[in-house]
Every structure is written in structure tokens, then in C-alpha cells.
Design a protein around this motif. Structure first.
Motif, PDB file in Angstrom:
ATOM      1  N   MET A  50       0.836  -1.203   0.000  1.00  0.00           N
ATOM      2  CA  MET A  50       0.000   0.000   0.000  1.00  0.00           C
ATOM      3  C   MET A  50       0.871   1.253   0.000  1.00  0.00           C
ATOM      4  SD  MET A  50      -2.695   1.336   2.862  1.00  0.00           S
ATOM      5  CE  MET A  50      -3.923   0.096   2.526  1.00  0.00           C
ATOM      6  N   SER A  51       0.474   2.222  -0.824  1.00  0.00           N
ATOM      7  CA  SER A  51       1.189   3.488  -0.876  1.00  0.00           C
ATOM      8  C   SER A  51       1.189   4.158   0.502  1.00  0.00           C
ATOM      9  CB  SER A  51       0.526   4.408  -1.903  1.00  0.00           C
ATOM     10  OG  SER A  51       0.961   5.732  -1.747  1.00  0.00           O
ATOM     11  N   LYS A  52       2.310   4.813   0.811  1.00  0.00           N
ATOM     12  CA  LYS A  52       2.457   5.484   2.109  1.00  0.00           C
ATOM     13  C   LYS A  52       1.382   6.555   2.302  1.00  0.00           C
ATOM     14  CE  LYS A  52       6.226   7.247   4.932  1.00  0.00           C
ATOM     15  NZ  LYS A  52       7.642   7.667   4.933  1.00  0.00           N
ATOM     16  N   ILE A  53       1.050   7.265   1.215  1.00  0.00           N
ATOM     17  CA  ILE A  53       0.064   8.348   1.329  1.00  0.00           C
ATOM     18  C   ILE A  53      -1.313   7.804   1.665  1.00  0.00           C
ATOM     19  CG2 ILE A  53      -0.605   8.439  -1.124  1.00  0.00           C
ATOM     20  CD1 ILE A  53       0.022  11.534   1.056  1.00  0.00           C
ATOM     21  N   PHE A  54      -1.656   6.619   1.129  1.00  0.00           N
ATOM     22  CA  PHE A  54      -2.957   6.031   1.425  1.00  0.00           C
ATOM     23  C   PHE A  54      -3.052   5.682   2.914  1.00  0.00           C
ATOM     24  CE2 PHE A  54      -3.033   4.307  -3.178  1.00  0.00           C
ATOM     25  CZ  PHE A  54      -3.436   5.548  -3.638  1.00  0.00           C
ATOM     26  N   LYS A  55      -1.962   5.144   3.438  1.00  0.00           N
ATOM     27  CA  LYS A  55      -1.951   4.782   4.868  1.00  0.00           C
ATOM     28  C   LYS A  55      -2.138   6.024   5.736  1.00  0.00           C
ATOM     29  CE  LYS A  55       0.463   2.026   8.285  1.00  0.00           C
ATOM     30  NZ  LYS A  55       1.704   1.354   8.695  1.00  0.00           N
ATOM     31  N   LYS A  56      -1.487   7.111   5.349  1.00  0.00           N
ATOM     32  CA  LYS A  56      -1.616   8.366   6.106  1.00  0.00           C
ATOM     33  C   LYS A  56      -3.055   8.895   6.038  1.00  0.00           C
ATOM     34  CE  LYS A  56       3.091  10.217   5.709  1.00  0.00           C
ATOM     35  NZ  LYS A  56       3.892  11.325   5.115  1.00  0.00           N
ATOM     36  N   ILE A  57      -3.674   8.790   4.845  1.00  0.00           N
ATOM     37  CA  ILE A  57      -5.067   9.247   4.693  1.00  0.00           C
ATOM     38  C   ILE A  57      -5.989   8.413   5.572  1.00  0.00           C
ATOM     39  CG2 ILE A  57      -7.016   9.375   3.089  1.00  0.00           C
ATOM     40  CD1 ILE A  57      -4.963  10.139   0.893  1.00  0.00           C
ATOM     41  N   MET A  58      -5.777   7.091   5.569  1.00  0.00           N
ATOM     42  CA  MET A  58      -6.585   6.206   6.409  1.00  0.00           C
ATOM     43  C   MET A  58      -6.466   6.591   7.878  1.00  0.00           C
ATOM     44  SD  MET A  58      -5.750   2.589   4.522  1.00  0.00           S
ATOM     45  CE  MET A  58      -6.454   1.574   5.844  1.00  0.00           C
ATOM     46  N   GLU A  59      -5.247   6.871   8.320  1.00  0.00           N
ATOM     47  CA  GLU A  59      -5.018   7.243   9.731  1.00  0.00           C
ATOM     48  C   GLU A  59      -5.708   8.565  10.057  1.00  0.00           C
ATOM     49  OE1 GLU A  59      -0.777   7.208   9.925  1.00  0.00           O
ATOM     50  OE2 GLU A  59      -0.650   5.010  10.185  1.00  0.00           O
ATOM     51  N   ALA A  60      -5.643   9.517   9.120  1.00  0.00           N
ATOM     52  CA  ALA A  60      -6.290  10.818   9.354  1.00  0.00           C
ATOM     53  C   ALA A  60      -7.813  10.670   9.421  1.00  0.00           C
ATOM     54  CB  ALA A  60      -5.889  11.802   8.250  1.00  0.00           C
ATOM     55  N   VAL A  61      -8.358   9.757   8.596  1.00  0.00           N
ATOM     56  CA  VAL A  61      -9.805   9.486   8.660  1.00  0.00           C
ATOM     57  C   VAL A  61     -10.152   8.888  10.017  1.00  0.00           C
ATOM     58  CG1 VAL A  61     -11.671   8.038   7.740  1.00  0.00           C
ATOM     59  CG2 VAL A  61     -10.147   9.253   6.164  1.00  0.00           C
ATOM     60  N   GLU A  62      -9.361   7.931  10.470  1.00  0.00           N
ATOM     61  CA  GLU A  62      -9.598   7.315  11.784  1.00  0.00           C
ATOM     62  C   GLU A  62      -9.582   8.355  12.892  1.00  0.00           C
ATOM     63  OE1 GLU A  62      -7.916   3.239  12.731  1.00  0.00           O
ATOM     64  OE2 GLU A  62      -6.652   3.825  11.060  1.00  0.00           O
ATOM     65  N   GLU A  63      -8.683   9.335  12.777  1.00  0.00           N
ATOM     66  CA  GLU A  63      -8.543  10.365  13.812  1.00  0.00           C
ATOM     67  C   GLU A  63      -9.553  11.496  13.658  1.00  0.00           C
ATOM     68  OE1 GLU A  63      -4.495  11.513  13.394  1.00  0.00           O
ATOM     69  OE2 GLU A  63      -3.734   9.543  13.995  1.00  0.00           O
TER      70      GLU A  63
ATOM     71  N   GLY B 294      -7.720   5.136   0.113  1.00  0.00           N
ATOM     72  CA  GLY B 294      -7.432   6.008   1.246  1.00  0.00           C
ATOM     73  C   GLY B 294      -8.661   6.324   2.067  1.00  0.00           C
ATOM     74  N   LEU B 295      -9.546   7.147   1.502  1.00  0.00           N
ATOM     75  CA  LEU B 295     -10.715   7.620   2.258  1.00  0.00           C
ATOM     76  C   LEU B 295     -11.666   6.492   2.647  1.00  0.00           C
ATOM     77  CD1 LEU B 295     -11.511  10.847   0.176  1.00  0.00           C
ATOM     78  CD2 LEU B 295     -10.459  10.747   2.446  1.00  0.00           C
ATOM     79  N   LEU B 296     -12.069   5.681   1.654  1.00  0.00           N
ATOM     80  CA  LEU B 296     -13.077   4.650   1.944  1.00  0.00           C
ATOM     81  C   LEU B 296     -12.501   3.506   2.772  1.00  0.00           C
ATOM     82  CD1 LEU B 296     -15.193   4.501  -1.340  1.00  0.00           C
ATOM     83  CD2 LEU B 296     -15.466   5.943   0.682  1.00  0.00           C
ATOM     84  N   GLU B 297     -11.241   3.170   2.538  1.00  0.00           N
ATOM     85  CA  GLU B 297     -10.610   2.131   3.373  1.00  0.00           C
ATOM     86  C   GLU B 297     -10.517   2.611   4.822  1.00  0.00           C
ATOM     87  OE1 GLU B 297      -9.456  -1.099   3.164  1.00  0.00           O
ATOM     88  OE2 GLU B 297     -10.676  -1.059   1.350  1.00  0.00           O
ATOM     89  N   GLY B 298     -10.221   3.889   5.006  1.00  0.00           N
ATOM     90  CA  GLY B 298     -10.186   4.450   6.362  1.00  0.00           C
ATOM     91  C   GLY B 298     -11.543   4.373   7.023  1.00  0.00           C
ATOM     92  N   MET B 299     -12.609   4.660   6.248  1.00  0.00           N
ATOM     93  CA  MET B 299     -13.967   4.611   6.798  1.00  0.00           C
ATOM     94  C   MET B 299     -14.371   3.175   7.117  1.00  0.00           C
ATOM     95  SD  MET B 299     -16.039   7.000   7.648  1.00  0.00           S
ATOM     96  CE  MET B 299     -17.346   6.598   8.814  1.00  0.00           C
ATOM     97  N   ASN B 300     -13.903   2.221   6.309  1.00  0.00           N
ATOM     98  CA  ASN B 300     -14.184   0.811   6.597  1.00  0.00           C
ATOM     99  C   ASN B 300     -13.569   0.398   7.931  1.00  0.00           C
ATOM    100  OD1 ASN B 300     -15.621   0.389   4.260  1.00  0.00           O
ATOM    101  ND2 ASN B 300     -13.863  -0.329   3.086  1.00  0.00           N
ATOM    102  N   LEU B 301     -12.349   0.873   8.197  1.00  0.00           N
ATOM    103  CA  LEU B 301     -11.694   0.569   9.477  1.00  0.00           C
ATOM    104  C   LEU B 301     -12.480   1.156  10.639  1.00  0.00           C
ATOM    105  CD1 LEU B 301      -7.884   1.121   8.730  1.00  0.00           C
ATOM    106  CD2 LEU B 301      -9.035  -1.045   9.219  1.00  0.00           C
ATOM    107  N   VAL B 302     -12.967   2.387  10.440  1.00  0.00           N
ATOM    108  CA  VAL B 302     -13.761   3.042  11.485  1.00  0.00           C
ATOM    109  C   VAL B 302     -15.029   2.227  11.755  1.00  0.00           C
ATOM    110  CG1 VAL B 302     -15.150   5.100  11.991  1.00  0.00           C
ATOM    111  CG2 VAL B 302     -12.852   5.340  11.040  1.00  0.00           C
ATOM    112  N   GLY B 303     -15.655   1.736  10.687  1.00  0.00           N
ATOM    113  CA  GLY B 303     -16.849   0.912  10.842  1.00  0.00           C
ATOM    114  C   GLY B 303     -16.579  -0.341  11.654  1.00  0.00           C
ATOM    115  N   GLU B 304     -15.440  -0.972  11.400  1.00  0.00           N
ATOM    116  CA  GLU B 304     -15.074  -2.178  12.148  1.00  0.00           C
ATOM    117  C   GLU B 304     -14.839  -1.863  13.620  1.00  0.00           C
ATOM    118  OE1 GLU B 304     -14.952  -5.496  11.450  1.00  0.00           O
ATOM    119  OE2 GLU B 304     -16.079  -4.824   9.706  1.00  0.00           O
ATOM    120  N   GLN B 305     -14.163  -0.742  13.885  1.00  0.00           N
ATOM    121  CA  GLN B 305     -13.899  -0.346  15.277  1.00  0.00           C
ATOM    122  C   GLN B 305     -15.200  -0.052  16.018  1.00  0.00           C
ATOM    123  OE1 GLN B 305     -11.218   2.960  14.874  1.00  0.00           O
ATOM    124  NE2 GLN B 305      -9.562   1.685  14.070  1.00  0.00           N
ATOM    125  N   PHE B 306     -16.146   0.570  15.309  1.00  0.00           N
ATOM    126  CA  PHE B 306     -17.455   0.855  15.905  1.00  0.00           C
ATOM    127  C   PHE B 306     -18.175  -0.450  16.229  1.00  0.00           C
ATOM    128  CE2 PHE B 306     -22.047   1.834  15.291  1.00  0.00           C
ATOM    129  CZ  PHE B 306     -22.204   2.698  16.356  1.00  0.00           C
TER     130      PHE B 306
END
Length: 210
Positions: free
Chosen positions: A1-14, A41-53
Motif C-alpha cells: 500500500m502506498s504510504k500516502i494512502f496509509k496516512k489518509i486512512m489514519e487521518a480518517v480514523e482520527e 485512502g478515504l473509503l478504506e479508512g472509513m471501513n476501518l472506522v466501521g469495524e472499530q465501531f
């Protein structure tokens, strides 16, 4: 995974809107496609948030912040995306039924469904059956989703399902949810029940074969 995508996912989580806006712009400048930034980036981050919820490690306010963060990133990407670039899992007309002004649960479900690629038309709260039928006729959704938080208003759902049948609109799948509801009630009126927002996405996927 691209580094920028991981950063976007983390920012969405936060739920960090300013960071997501900066990262989306950075990704575009680095040559990433708008579609990749959206999906990876964005949607993968939101998927992680959904799982955490779902797991109970975060709660409604955090999910709403993350969803608003995704929206901020989407505002930059929308003009750059072609219609075919946006995943379209299906169309859903959503409302809280007549007499019920509660809409936090509906908003939460809508955001997670949009994050999963669904087009959601939100009719709002306190929506009468006639308006529900009009919404179905105008928007021609795959699914009608209805929410109720009061036992006194949930009966409107039964009326809405019956009205769909009378109008010949019963090819539209019906999802219902809310505190007083149950799977038994859903089966009784000819609908499908979801216990929570994450379950609503899973249910929509099952209903439409996604």
C-alpha cells in the motif's frame, strides 16, 4: 500500500479534516489518481472506522467525525472523478418515519453506507408514508431504509410496506432499524432488520448480492 494512502486512512480514523485535505492534495500532486485516493485512502479508512465501531472500541461521535473527514476529502476529489470512477453499490432512499424526529442513527447509517459505495437519498426525519412513496417513485432505489426510535412511530413502517405493495413497488427491498425494533417485527411486516449501522451495510450487501 502506498504510504500516502496509509496516512489518509489514519487521518480518517482520527477525524482530522485539515490533515485529510492536505494529504489528498499531496497525493494528487504526487500523481496518485483521484479514484485510488478515494478507494484506497478515504473509503478504506472509513471501513476501518466501521469495524472499530462494531467492536465497541469507538462510539457514535468518533464515527461522525470520521465521516465528516471523508466528506472533506471527497469535496476535493468530486470535480476530478468521472461517474464511472465512483463505486456504485446501489441506491438507497432513507428516512425516519412520521412522528419521529430522531436522526442520529439514520445519519450514522447513511454515512457508513455511503462509505461502502451506496448512493443514499436522505428524506429526513418525521417523513409521512406519502412522502416515502413519492421518494421511491422519484428516485427508483434498490432499497428503502426506514428508522424509528419510538414504539409509537414504528407502526408507520408496516403501513409503508403495505403501501409499496398496493402501488406495485414491492420490488424495492426494505430495511428497518431502531431501538424498539426486532427481527421478528421485520419479518412480520415483510422487511429486513439491522441492529446497528455496521449491520446495515452488511444487510444492504446481502440484499443486493454485493
Amino acid at each position: 500500500m502506498s504510504k500516502i494512502f496509509k496516512k489518509i486512512m489514519e487521518a480518517v480514523e482520527e477525524g482530522d479534516k485539515e490533515e485529510v485535505i492536505a494529504l489528498v492534495q499531496e497525493g494528487l500532486e504526487d500523481g496518485e489518481t483521484p479514484q485510488s485516493i478515494l478507494n484506497d485512502g478515504l473509503l478504506e479508512g472509513m471501513n476501518l472506522v466501521g469495524e472499530q465501531f462494531k467492536q465497541g472500541t469507538i462510539f457514535v461521535p468518533e464515527v461522525l467525525m470520521s465521516a465528516q473527514t471523508v466528506d472533506a476529502g471527497m469535496e476535493i476529489l468530486k470535480p476530478l472523478l468521472n461517474a464511472g470512477d465512483i463505486k456504485n453499490a446501489g441506491k438507497i432512499v432513507f428516512c425516519t418515519v412520521e412522528g419521529d424526529l430522531h436522526d442520529i442513527g439514520k445519519k450514522l447509517c447513511s454515512m457508513l453506507l455511503q462509505g461502502a459505495g451506496y448512493e443514499v437519498i436522505d428524506l429526513g426525519a418525521d417523513v409521512a408514508v406519502d412522502r416515502i412513496l413519492d421518494g421511491v417513485k422519484v428516485h427508483k432505489p434498490d432499497i428503502l431504509a426506514m428508522s424509528a426510535m419510538l414504539t409509537t412511530t414504528m407502526l408507520s413502517m408496516d403501513t409503508a410496506v403495505e403501501s409499496l405493495k398496493k402501488e406495485g413497488l414491492d420490488q424495492v427491498a426494505v430495511m428497518i432499524g431502531g431501538a424498539p425494533l426486532s427481527n421478528d417485527y421485520a419479518l412480520k411486516i415483510g422487511a429486513n432488520y439491522s441492529e446497528d449501522a455496521v449491520g446495515a451495510v452488511e444487510l444492504a450487501d446481502r440484499l443486493l448480492g454485493n
